[in-house]
Design a protein around this motif. Structure first.
Motif, short mmCIF file in Angstrom:
data_model
loop_
_atom_site.label_atom_id
_atom_site.label_comp_id
_atom_site.label_asym_id
_atom_site.label_seq_id
_atom_site.Cartn_x
_atom_site.Cartn_y
_atom_site.Cartn_z
N HIS A 62 53.69 49.67 40.65
CA HIS A 62 53.29 48.90 41.83
C HIS A 62 54.49 48.78 42.77
O HIS A 62 55.62 48.99 42.36
CB HIS A 62 52.89 47.48 41.43
N TYR A 64 55.95 45.84 45.78
CA TYR A 64 55.71 44.54 46.41
C TYR A 64 56.66 44.34 47.57
O TYR A 64 57.80 44.80 47.54
CB TYR A 64 55.91 43.41 45.39
N TRP A 123 41.11 42.09 28.08
CA TRP A 123 40.94 40.80 28.74
C TRP A 123 42.04 39.83 28.35
O TRP A 123 42.46 38.98 29.12
CB TRP A 123 39.60 40.18 28.33
N PRO A 126 47.64 39.62 29.70
CA PRO A 126 47.86 39.20 31.10
C PRO A 126 48.44 40.31 31.97
O PRO A 126 48.46 40.19 33.18
CB PRO A 126 48.87 38.07 30.99
N MET A 197 55.56 36.33 33.34
CA MET A 197 54.57 35.28 33.08
C MET A 197 54.86 34.52 31.77
O MET A 197 54.02 34.48 30.88
CB MET A 197 53.17 35.90 33.02
N GLU A 199 54.70 31.58 31.07
CA GLU A 199 53.73 30.51 30.76
C GLU A 199 52.50 31.02 30.06
O GLU A 199 51.70 30.24 29.55
CB GLU A 199 53.32 29.79 32.05
N GLN A 200 52.31 32.32 30.05
CA GLN A 200 51.17 32.85 29.31
C GLN A 200 51.43 32.82 27.81
O GLN A 200 50.55 33.11 27.01
CB GLN A 200 50.85 34.26 29.79
N ARG B 134 43.85 32.73 27.89
CA ARG B 134 44.74 32.13 28.89
C ARG B 134 44.79 32.95 30.15
O ARG B 134 45.20 32.49 31.20
CB ARG B 134 46.16 32.12 28.33
N THR B 135 44.46 34.22 29.98
CA THR B 135 44.53 35.14 31.12
C THR B 135 43.50 34.81 32.18
O THR B 135 43.62 35.28 33.30
CB THR B 135 44.29 36.57 30.63
N ALA B 203 48.23 28.88 36.12
CA ALA B 203 48.28 29.49 34.79
C ALA B 203 49.56 30.29 34.60
O ALA B 203 49.70 31.02 33.63
CB ALA B 203 47.06 30.38 34.61
N GLY B 204 50.46 30.16 35.55
CA GLY B 204 51.71 30.91 35.44
C GLY B 204 51.53 32.37 35.75
O GLY B 204 52.26 33.22 35.28
N ALA B 205 50.50 32.66 36.54
CA ALA B 205 50.22 34.06 36.84
C ALA B 205 50.21 34.31 38.34
O ALA B 205 49.37 35.02 38.86
CB ALA B 205 48.89 34.49 36.21
N ALA B 210 54.30 37.04 37.78
CA ALA B 210 53.85 38.26 37.14
C ALA B 210 54.89 39.36 37.23
O ALA B 210 54.98 40.22 36.37
CB ALA B 210 52.54 38.74 37.78
N HIS B 301 41.37 37.07 36.76
CA HIS B 301 42.20 37.42 35.60
C HIS B 301 43.66 37.53 36.04
O HIS B 301 43.94 37.97 37.15
CB HIS B 301 41.70 38.75 35.03
N ALA B 302 44.54 37.15 35.13
CA ALA B 302 45.97 37.18 35.46
C ALA B 302 46.39 38.53 36.04
O ALA B 302 47.23 38.60 36.94
CB ALA B 302 46.80 36.87 34.22
N VAL B 303 45.79 39.60 35.55
CA VAL B 303 46.24 40.91 35.99
C VAL B 303 45.99 41.12 37.48
O VAL B 303 46.63 41.95 38.12
CB VAL B 303 45.60 42.03 35.13
N ALA B 305 46.92 39.35 39.70
CA ALA B 305 48.16 39.04 40.42
C ALA B 305 48.90 40.33 40.74
O ALA B 305 49.47 40.49 41.82
CB ALA B 305 49.05 38.12 39.58
N TYR B 306 48.88 41.26 39.79
CA TYR B 306 49.58 42.52 40.04
C TYR B 306 48.93 43.30 41.19
O TYR B 306 49.56 44.15 41.80
CB TYR B 306 49.58 43.38 38.78
#
Ligand SMILES: Nc1nc2c(c(=O)[nH]1)N[C@H]1C(S)=C(S)[C@@H](COP(=O)(O)OP(=O)(O)OC[C@H]3O[C@@H](n4cnc5c(=O)[nH]c(N)nc54)[C@H](O)[C@@H]3O)O[C@H]1N2
Ligand SMILES: Nc1nc2c(c(=O)[nH]1)N[C@H]1C(S)=C(S)[C@@H](COP(=O)(O)OP(=O)(O)OC[C@H]3O[C@@H](n4cnc5c(=O)[nH]c(N)nc54)[C@H](O)[C@@H]3O)O[C@H]1N2
Ligand code: SF4
Ligand code: SF4
Ligand code: SF4
Ligand code: SF4
Ligand code: SF4
Ligand SMILES: [Mo]
Lengths: 250, 310, 952
Positions: A62, A64, A123, A126, A197, A199-200, B134-135, B203-205, B210, B301-303, B305-306
């Motif tokens: 990616h 950013y 799923w 993260p 992350m 916190e995850q 959590r995600t 959620a920290g995401a 991330a 979903h956390a992903v 964020a990416y």
């Protein structure tokens, strides 16, 4: 196996240097190439020459834009693959036991023969590190190149992940992050490697080295970040220095 | 999250089935079940049938369904595995329960309690598959299993009332359905309240967390890794239009709660024939479909964020 | 939930079989030419199939690493777009309707067309090649054929870089030199996205990062290398020259100049005649006034003129003398100081124009000063210069620079590149430790290169090589009336120093019959109907233009390996092999793969046999040469070479010097020696390449280093030592200026004189890019960049790469987007003085605020590359080329100049000025203009790919 093993003695993983990564995708393609004929089912591609080409990749790059308060945005390239987490939720959610973490070195793998393709582990992750293969219908993920790192059919210097071997800026490093004396651990310590992350609660093994400070000074009244500099001493007589320099040569 | 048809059907229809099992079992436990073999047969078949249809739908979600049997192996850690075990156990116990009832004409009390407990546990496990993640911050709350169980019980109760109606004794069950409907609606309202605050950021995401690029300013996705699409984007970076979501939320509220509520009230008040409760059930089911669609589609979903989502 | 327990794990074989054989050859997914290990496995029938490709760890270019393209070689090798057999056009041009024919028919057809042209008027053949690496071979063919109309792609690529470098210092950026990665302490990189040295630059940057060396990226866009640079200078396109001259102003002001270096190794002391109005004004004062004589300098001991060649003379860099004939003369450096210390080059004077604040310019100058002079790199390595003077140390100024197309692809690129070299040389940082170093066979000054040749007559070979370095108007390729001899007008008054030709003008000129009509256009490996042409839609029209009887370009022969856009516009297709299927020669006679510390060359060889009826183009060209009975291609009436492999081994360019330098003669010869029949086997055994280390003593100061000069002669780079000094002041340019004033026998027409006077300044100048003449209606710049994971048009057939870059948004700076009301995903019209495109946009905060940009060459024509019609490359992908005209707007006198640098003819891609307006999404869903459709001669690709070892 879906329960996690006791803390492994060895924690193999990658350290990725965001200060150096130019986002060239070399590691992603090398990964695709090696793994397409490596561990488990080939990494397939759907509609490869058509309107919506897609495929399975274990590493994706990616980029950013990060906009500081003053000055132009900074661009950061970000390779993303499995972090081989210590507390890997992708392992514990798996109903079939296909997803597991190796007790020996902490590598998180999928036993593709047991995977029923439910997708739950993806799923649970993260980081988007798991992709269901479009053809084989089993879960694919970074294997940390288990079929390279101890492969006796490869010369010793090649026993490293394909992505590390190929990275042209050497922004990827492989090693044991549980050994404080390893090169990777030292690098993490020296450069303040971070967890993604946190916190995850996954406790990733892989670490990312943050970009070092940058200067950027395109002209505009408001965003001139150029550091102040004192005026250079203007020599008396326009090229007084030249006389002196030439005299030294004589 | 991608609102997969198979999962919407699975969670809602099996919910009705297990809810009905629970209600039949509770009725037996409270000795409120009529001694009718036909009821046992019909109700039992309906409950098992719904559960089976739901579970079958879930198998369609698997890319390698021939390996579904392997899902029983990891009950120690996996809610999905536990759900599998419990679903089978529930259906087995309930089958014995319903068969005994049909044969003897009397609903066996102990088996009823067991069926009910197992059915609730099954739905709980189903919900935990989602709630454990959590995600997905929207899902990661005890309110998720609470809402799932109460919705299953509400639909189960309405189903029971609809079946009972043919045995001319439906009004009591309708009152029970009414109560559960209100509880379920309350749980879901609470859930939505949680969902509103359950952002990726909390959620920290966040994108920054991330990528580890914290404290440098706001990060924005410049380029996704590929211009082409991929599994992650299909599966987890699903984006719903705001208009579509608000329309479906209305559908869920009206069909899932308001209409059944009015119909149930009218039935309990004697303004409507109990036999019409079947219609209420069908309408409610449509509402639940909408609710489940939203449950998935609105879940970030956390992903994501990416992929630049906040 | 996180119960931990030891469980039985599946057994994973740690040592699976890797491959059955590794064959080492050279990558050609781009022109970087990395070494590759091709892993092969045996299929069911025992045939070897490619399974994967890794970098060759021993290879000098890539040291084991590969880029994204290189690692996707498997998908190129399996591409559905590979051509399968020779094709003869049956539909109209552009339609893509072909019939497969045999090689015999194809070669017959080509021989007939070409034979007629050669007998009639050889210049009616225009033979142009793309980024192949066999230019020493293709040019040899063209020379034997006798057409003056030959060049490769350099004219539209980066000839400014090459020419400015070679004229100034006998070597250039591009891939002809490299920073001293190990020793440098400050690195500036101008206008580079990828460059040809893709992996070497990345490897180099990683070494700088590891050592904490500061990297300054000068680029309007902050991606890639500029993203990881420690400092980013988001310069306004086309203004680097001004920025650098302001740095020079500051360096001069501070005395940050290596005076000893200038005195010893440059023409800083040479005397320039100051006699305005005369033919010698601005030329060097020479011993006895002889035009070929040694230059004069002021001898510091006497204050009198003396020969620069006298080893005892120490030149003064300032002052003024009267020459014997009474004329005034001043040292070059005095002119340099006078010019650049002028306030017009002060940081404050340029900051607004460059978009770089004066403060920043000053600070960077300070950093250059300090890196170069506070911490010089001193190697304890004695060496002897060509004057015989022994130096006990090598002292270097550890400032290094690299620059590429961001500098060169502007109409002021030549002078800008010169400005950068001037800065490097003032700092004493070229060919010194820590600075910029040449890669053998460079250094090689302009005078050691040939002059261009263009006189042709029927049935005869050309009198000499096509391309070269003119040293004055007398070397131009023009007729007596001043008209160009070449179809691309190279070496004419339009572009006197166009050392690589002007490939981008060939089709336009041929279609216009200006300077003349041609009969056959013969192209090799260049997608001229699409991404390598300016004004793409118009070029497609030119290729299909019919003047009633026939197409205005009657015959087009093309060699491609894949179903590109250009294929559809040719009459006869000679299908090439892919890079894994043929012999190739990466030769020192050509664009080699050397590193500063070693000479190197390499081969490609067929690691697998083609499964189609295709032939290596070079072998086909040898065959055609023999059929046409070209001199050198036949022995008696038999072909001299059986194929290209045979040529690579047996051909001799000069006695003892052939295409490959390694293992010559008895197998021990390096550089020179008789042909060795075992040579290719020796290359294969060595991993496909050959290296010869530059001796330690010869590693730096190469142009002046006796040890290097001797080594270069033994290697066969030249036949006698060629020491020379760097040319801060470029006399050939002054000669063109004098011609423009009417002096001398060869003078430009009045219409061209003014521009030559203005731009051919013998000291670097900056002038506004010609594109700026678009005016205020076009306030924005628009440029392209190379994506690291895609190679021009030919990457799009690659199933893996096209997932990464299947479409290209136009990146629009946030504030421009705000003003135009544009959000991500919106469509916009981008309008230039000559065209309009409708394309999808994306916002960015990481670019120069007035610069739009996009990735290059992603857009594709429908039907090309075996892609389906709805492929994103055709719907959302686009080319910026539609906005770029090959001619500048008409001038007052009705003339239209080529959109190129006036000195070198380099295509000025990045001069483009535009404005942007919000647009509705196109009704067709496709970016505009629509490039049309071509039938695919190879069908479409499969719907799924899953390659495993079993399915090979
Ligand atoms: N807007 C814009 N346009 C540009 C540029 C820019 O920066 N901006 N850059 C310019 C520059 S520097 C360049 S070099 C050009 C490049 O443009 P081109 O030279 O056209 O490069 P490619 O698109 O790679 O096309 C080369 C052709 O070679 C074919 N080919 C590939 N491999 C082989 C092979 O092995 N054998 C044969 N016979 N053919 C093969 C490909 O199929 C393709 O048709 O583009 C120019 N165009
Ligand atoms: N991956 C990959 N590698 C390639 C190629 C490819 O297609 N893909 N093509 C090859 C070819 S043919 C070539 S010629 C080379 C070219 O290699 P590069 O020189 O890297 O070519 P471009 O991508 O055109 O990059 C030009 C850069 O200059 C910047 N720029 C534009 N205008 C200005 C300006 O006025 N000033 C400054 N300072 N910068 C400016 C642009 O933003 C861009 O970053 O790359 C070669 N390597
Ligand atoms: S990154 Fe994702 S897939 Fe990898 S171990 Fe962690 S949670 Fe599992
Ligand atoms: S997809 Fe496979 S590995 Fe992932 S949870 Fe399901 S069965 Fe386990
Ligand atoms: S370690 Fe191997 S599998 Fe993992 S990202 Fe790197 S190349 Fe891919
Ligand atoms: S190969 Fe290296 S530089 Fe390129 S994207 Fe991967 S990590 Fe970044
Ligand atoms: S840079 Fe990449 S594509 Fe180019 S030759 Fe090297 S590996 Fe091949
Ligand atoms: Mo190029």
């Amino acid at each position: 196996m879906t329960t996690l093993p006791p803390e492994p003695q060895k924690k193999l993983g990658l350290v990725i240097d965001l200060d150096t990564c130019v986002g060239c995708h070399a590691c992603a393609v090398a990964c695709k190439e090696w793994n397409t004929q490596g561990y488990g089912a080939p990494l397939s591609d759907q509609d490869p020459y058509g309107d919506d080409p897609s495929g399975t990749w274990l590493n994706r790059i990616h980029s950013y834009e990060v906009k500081p308060e003053a000055g132009p945005a900074q661009l950061i390239h970000f390779p993303r693959s499995c972090l081989h987490c210590d507390d890997a939720p992708c392992v514990t959610v798996c109903p079939t036991g296909a997803s597991y973490k190796r007790a020996e070195d902490g590598i998180v793998l999928v036993n593709e023969d047991a995977c029923m393709g439910c997708g739950l582990c993806a799923w649970a992750c993260p980081y988007g590190a798991r992709e269901m293969d479009g053809s084989a219908g089993v879960m694919k993920k970074c294997t940390l190149c288990v079929d390279r790192i101890d492969n006796e059919n490869l010369p010793p210097e090649d026993r490293e992940p394909a992505c590390v071997r190929t990275c042209p800026t050497r922004a990827r490093h492989f090693g044991d992050l549980n050994d404080p004396e390893s090169d990777v651990s030292k690098l993490v310590a020296a450069r303040g490697g971070v967890d993604l992350m946190p916190e995850q609660g996954t406790r990733p093994v892989n670490k990312y080295l943050p970009p070092r400070a940058r200067e950027a000074a395109p002209f505009s009244a408001s965003c001139d970040a150029g550091s102040a500099t004192q005026e250079a001493p203007v020599p008396t007589g326009r090229l007084a220095w030249l006389d002196r320099a030439l005299a030294r040569l004589d | 999250m991608h609102p997969a048809f198979s999962l919407i059907i699975f969670s809602s229809v099996s919910g009705v089935g297990f809810g009905l099992m629970a209600m039949l079992g509770i009725a037996a436990a409270l000795e409120a079940a009529p001694s009718s073999s036909l009821l046992a047969l019909l109700g039992g078949m309906a409950a098992l049938g719904l559960a089976a249809v739901g579970l079958l739908a879930s198998v369609f979600h698997l890319r390698r369904p021939e390996r579904a049997w392997r899902a029983f192996s990891e009950w120690r850690s996996s809610w999905l595995s536990r759900e599998g075990w419990l679903a089978v156990a529930t259906m087995a116990v309930f089958f014995v329960f319903a068969l005994t009832w049909a044969i003897t004409g009397r609903a066996p009390q102990v088996l009823g309690i067991a069926s009910a407990a197992l059915a609730v546990a099954t739905v709980f496990c189903t919900a935990m598959i989602y709630a454990q993640l959590r995600t997905v911050p929207r899902w990661h709350t005890p309110l998720t299993p609470l809402a799932f169980v109460l919705i299953a019980l509400a639909t189960g109760a309405l189903a029971l009332a609809s079946v009972l109606a043919w045995f001319a004794e439906g009004r009591g069950a309708a009152s029970v359905a009414l109560v559960f409907l209100v509880l379920a609606a309350a749980a879901k309202v609470a859930w939505f309240a949680h969902a509103r605050g359950a952002t990726l950021e909390r959620a920290g995401a966040s994108i920054e967390a991330a990528t580890g690029l914290v404290g440098r300013g706001a990060a924005k996705l410049f380029e996704a890794p590929h211009t082409g699409s991929n599994y992650l984007m299909h599966e987890m970076v699903y984006v719903v239009g705001r208009r579509r979501a608000s329309a479906l939320r209305k559908v869920a509220a009206v069909l899932g709660v308001l209409v059944p509520l009015v119909l149930l009230l009218a039935t309990v008040a004697g303004l409507l024939p109990v036999k019409l409760l079947g219609v209420a059930l069908l309408i409610q089911l449509l509402g639940i479909f909408a609710e489940r669609w939203l449950f998935f589609a609105e879940a970030q979903h956390a992903v994501s964020a990416y992929y630049g989502h906040r | 939930m996180l119960s931990r327990r030891v469980a039985k794990e599946p057994i994973v074989d740690p040592s699976p079989h890797v491959s059955d054989e590794i064959r080492k050859t050279t990558c050609y997914m781009c022109a970087c030419r990395c070494g590759i290990d091709v892993h092969l496995v045996r299929d069911g029938e025992g045939a070897l199939k490619v399974s994967h490709i890794e970098g060759n760890r021993d290879h000098p270019v890539n040291q084991g690493v590969l880029c994204a393209k290189g690692s996707s070689g498997l998908m190129q090798h399996r591409s559905p777009a590979r051509l399968r057999a020779p094709l003869k056009r049956v539909g109209p041009r552009g339609s893509g309707e072909f019939e497969e024919i045999t090689w015999e028919e194809a070669l017959d057809m080509a021989t007939t067309w070409l034979g007629r042209v050669r007998a009639d008027d050889p210049k009616k053949l225009a033979f142009f090649t793309g980024r192949d690496q066999s230019q020493s071979f293709t040019s040899w063919w063209a020379q034997a054929f006798g057409t003056p109309n030959y060049a490769a792609h350099g004219g539209f690529c980066s000839v400014n870089m090459a020419t400015a470098g070679i004229y100034t210092m006998g070597g250039a950026f591009w891939e002809f030199g490299a920073p001293d990665w190990e020793n440098t302490k400050l690195f500036m990189i101008f206008g580079v996205a990828e460059d040809h040295d893709s992996n070497p630059i990345k490897l180099g940057l990683s070494r700088l990062k590891a050592r904490g060396v500061k990297v300054i990226g000068v680029n309007p866009v902050r991606t890639g290398y500029n993203a990881i640079a420690d400092e980013w200078v988001g310069i306004t396109p086309g203004t680097d020259g001004l920025f650098v001259l302001a740095l020079i102003h500051e360096l001069l002001r501070r005395g940050a100049v290596d005076v000893e270096y200038l005195v010893n190794f440059t023409n800083a002391g040479w005397l320039v005649i100051d006699a305005p109005g005369t033919a010698e004004h601005g030329l060097f004062a020479r011993v006895d006034g002889e035009p070929e004589g040694a230059a004069l300098v002021i001898d510091r001991r006497t204050g009198k003129p003396a020969s620069a060649d006298d080893p005892d003379v120490r030149a003064d860099l300032q002052g003024e003398v009267r020459l014997a004939d009474g004329r005034r003369a001043r040292p070059v450096f005095a002119l340099v100081a006078e010019r650049y210390l002028d306030d017009s080059y002060a940081p404050e004077a340029v900051e607004a124009r460059c978009g770089v604040s004066a403060k920043t310019i000053r600070r960077i100058a300070e950093e250059l000063h300090s890196a170069a002079f506070d911490e010089p790199v001193v190697l304890d390595r004695p060496w002897t210069d060509w004057r015989g003077r022994r130096h006990d140390k090598m002292v270097g100024r550890p400032v290094s620079v690299h620059a590429m197309r961001g500098i060169s692809a502007h109409s002021n690129g030549f002078q800008t590149a010169r400005a950068i070299h001037l800065m490097q040389i003032l700092l004493g940082s070229v060919e010194t430790p820590g600075g910029f170093r040449f890669k053998p066979p460079y250094p090689k000054p302009a005078q050691a290169h040939p002059r261009p040749h263009a006189k042709c007559s029927p049935g005869e070979p050309l009198s000499g090589p096509h391309l070269g370095f003119p040293l004055g108007p007398e070397h131009l390729c023009i007729n007596d009336d001043g008209s160009p001899r070449r179809i691309d007008k190279a070496f004419s008054w339009d572009a006197p120093l166009s050392a690589h030709g002007l490939m981008h003008m060939v089709i336009a000129n041929a279609a216009a019959g200006d300077p003349y009509k041609i009969d056959t256009l013969f192209l090799y490996m260049a997608n001229m109907a699409w991404n390598s042409s300016m004004n793409t839609s118009a070029v497609m029209e030119m290729l299909t233009r019919n003047d009633g009887d026939d197409y205005v370009i009657p015959h087009i022969i093309y060699s491609d390996a894949y179903s590109s856009e250009m294929v559809a516009f040719a009459d006869l297709i000679l299908p090439d092999t892919t890079y894994l299927e043929r012999h190739d020669c990466i030769s020192l006679l050509d664009r080699p793969i050397c590193e500063p510390d070693m000479a190197a060359d390499a081969i490609r060889w067929p690691v697998v046999e083609p499964d189609r009826d295709v032939r290596g183009f070079q072998s086909v060209l040898l065959d055609l040469g023999a059929r046409l009975a070209l001199p050198g291609f036949q022995d008696g009436n038999k072909p001299r070479y059986t194929d290209y492999a045979d040529y690579m081994v047996r051909h001799l360019r000069r006695p003892g010097v052939g295409p490959l330098a390694g293992w010559r003669g008895d197998g021990e010869g390096a550089g020179r020696g008789e042909p060795n029949p075992d040579q290719l086997e020796r290359y294969k055994e060595n991993g496909g390449f050959f290296t010869s280390e530059v001796p330690e003593e010869a590693a730096y100061f190469k142009p002046w280093n006796a040890a290097y000069q001797d080594w270069a002669v033994t290697m066969g780079f030249y036949d006698a030592p060629q020491p020379y000094v760097f040319q801060l002041y470029l006399e050939p340019l002054a000669k063109f200026q004098r011609a423009a004033e009417g002096h001398g026998p060869v003078t430009p027409p009045a219409s061209k004189a003014e521009r030559i006077l203005e731009t051919f300044d013998p000291l670097p100048i900056w002038y506004a890019p010609f594109g700026d003449s678009a005016g205020e209606a076009f306030p924005l710049h628009a440029i392209t960049q190379r994506p690291a994971a895609m190679y021009h048009s030919w990457g799009s057939q690659n199933a893996w790469l096209r997932q990464i870059h299947g479409e290209n948004p136009l990146y629009v700076p946030d504030h421009v987007a705000d003003e135009a009301g544009l959000a991500d995903g919106d469509w916009a019209f981008v309008i230039s003085p000559t065209g309009r495109i409708r394309v999808p946009i994306k916002r960015t905060g990481a670019s120069n605020p007035n610069t739009l940009w996009t990735w290059n060459a992603i857009g594709k024509r429908k039907g090309a590359w075996a892609l389906r019609d709805g492929a994103p490359e055709t719907t959302r992908g686009f080319l910026l080329n539609h906005l770029i005209h090959e001619l500048l707007p008409e001038r007052g006198d009705g003339q239209r100049w080529s959109n190129s640098d006036p000195i070198t003819g380099q295509a000025a891609w990045f001069d483009l000025r535009v404005r942007i307006e919000k647009a509705e999404p196109p009704p067709t869903g496709r970016s505009e203009p629509d490039g049309g459709h071509q039938a695919s001669p190879v069908g479409e690709g499969p719907l799924n790919i899953a390659v495993d070892k079993g399915s090979l």
